[in-house]
Design a protein around this motif. Structure first.
Motif, PDB file in Angstrom:
ATOM      1  N   HIS A 250      -8.010  -0.935   3.021  1.00 37.41           N
ATOM      2  CA  HIS A 250      -8.703  -1.583   1.907  1.00 37.41           C
ATOM      3  C   HIS A 250      -9.923  -0.769   1.482  1.00 37.41           C
TER       4      HIS A 250
ATOM      5  N   ARG B 105      -7.382  -7.801  -0.009  1.00 37.52           N
ATOM      6  CA  ARG B 105      -8.500  -8.699   0.281  1.00 37.52           C
ATOM      7  C   ARG B 105      -7.993 -10.051   0.779  1.00 37.52           C
TER       8      ARG B 105
ATOM      9  N   GLN C 256     -10.407   0.991  -2.071  1.00 34.94           N
ATOM     10  CA  GLN C 256     -11.596   0.657  -2.849  1.00 34.94           C
ATOM     11  C   GLN C 256     -12.281   1.928  -3.345  1.00 34.94           C
TER      12      GLN C 256
ATOM     13  N   VAL D 149      -5.874  -3.737  -4.159  1.00 37.00           N
ATOM     14  CA  VAL D 149      -7.119  -4.106  -3.473  1.00 37.00           C
ATOM     15  C   VAL D 149      -7.268  -5.623  -3.398  1.00 37.00           C
TER      16      VAL D 149
ATOM     17  N   THR E  90      -4.264   0.268  -8.533  1.00 35.73           N
ATOM     18  CA  THR E  90      -5.063   0.198  -7.312  1.00 35.73           C
ATOM     19  C   THR E  90      -5.833  -1.111  -7.230  1.00 35.73           C
TER      20      THR E  90
ATOM     21  N   SER F 188       0.826  -1.208   0.000  1.00 31.41           N
ATOM     22  CA  SER F 188       0.000   0.000   0.000  1.00 31.41           C
ATOM     23  C   SER F 188       0.862   1.260   0.000  1.00 31.41           C
TER      24      SER F 188
END
Length: 308
Positions: free
Chosen positions: A158, A143, A162, A139, A135, A23
């Motif tokens: 997350h 997950r 999103q 994501v 992105t 991230s």
């Protein structure tokens, strides 16, 4: 049906470290690309996207260090561990996102009022498509990490990333409309994005606040706990069940009701057996069961028993 159990600590550490590193890397990359696109296009919607990426970086960095702190085992000064650092990270994310949303709202409203055009909208569209692809990959990784860890901090990250998928899609629409002369669309979409970010921040902040306030475990988990107590031979009832979570750790406390004539050893074995079953059902859980003889079971408001 076999119950899915949380992964061991070593797997938890692997997934949270992988997700937080990813991230931070993605957020830093998008900052550079989007700021360049904003300077080239002077589009409010692109500035909105760049601002969000800068917040992503701050939030991800805070999560990066907070999660590592939360992974530290309990010590003399923190006997219940450091798990609440995750909720604190999510709360800080919420504050950062809310603040940026308010600034973005003011900037976009001013630009809408003053009017203006968007230069090179096609460049902004290409950058947004790149941001969506990058992105989306992050994501999907997050997950997987959430599935293996149930980390609140990663869940907050997350949710934020999103929202970036929707944000970048909105930027593409806004720039596309601007290319056809609908320049107001850039400011309007930026305002809508700011409102959406603020709404998501409030949700993240509320969940983080509940975690810091020791909210009870979800009802399905509590039902599983009660089922274990009911199924344990020798336990006639239970009361004063208390639960909470702190990061990856769960805490379960309750009183069980046993026959008066049992020896201390026999009573201990029954309670210890129930504790072991709960730890098997919920790994990384601190379980404390107090034993009460049936004749001493309290009968006052706030108690609950299977014998009722």
């Amino acid at each position: 049906m076999t119950e899915e159990k949380p992964k061991p600590v070593r797997d938890y550490a692997f997934w949270v470290k992988l997700a937080t590193r990813a991230s931070v890397s993605v957020a830093l990359t998008l900052i550079v690309v989007k700021l360049w696109a904003w300077i080239s296009t002077d589009a409010s919607s692109m500035l909105a996207s760049a601002t969000d990426s800068m917040l992503d970086t701050l939030a991800s960095l805070f999560t990066f260090f907070s999660v590592r702190y939360a992974l530290q085992p309990a010590d003399y000064e923190h006997r219940f561990g450091h798990g609440k650092a995750e909720s604190l990270a999510a709360l800080v994310q919420s504050a950062l996102i809310t603040g940026s949303a308010m600034l973005l709202l003011v900037h976009s409203a001013q630009q809408w009022y003053q009017g203006g055009t968007v230069a090179k909208p096609a460049l902004g569209i290409y950058v947004s498509i790149f941001a969506i692809a990058l992105t989306l990959a992050l994501v999907l990784l997050q997950r997987l990490a959430i599935k293996h860890t149930q980390s609140k901090a990663i869940a907050a990250d997350h949710l934020h990333f999103q929202s970036d998928l929707l944000l970048n899609s909105a930027v593409i629409v806004a720039l596309g409309l601007s290319a056809y002369g609908w320049y107001w669309a850039d400011s309007v979409f930026a305002i809508l994005i700011a409102i959406y970010l603020a709404y998501g921040a409030i949700k993240i902040g509320w969940e983080a606040f509940q975690g810091l306030m020791d909210r009870e475990l979800p009802e399905p988990d509590k039902e599983k706990i009660v089922a274990v107590l009911k199924a344990t031979k020798g336990i006639h009832g239970w009361h004063d069940l208390r639960t909470r979570a702190s990061g990856q750790m769960r805490f379960i406390q309750c009183h069980v009701e046993l026959d008066d004539h049992l020896s201390l050893r026999a009573a201990h074995d029954i309670a210890d057996g129930a504790e072991q079953k709960l730890r098997e059902l919920f790994p990384e859980t601190d379980v404390i069961i107090h034993m009460d003889p049936l004749s001493a079971v309290p009968a006052h408001p706030g108690t609950k028993s299977t014998t009722e």
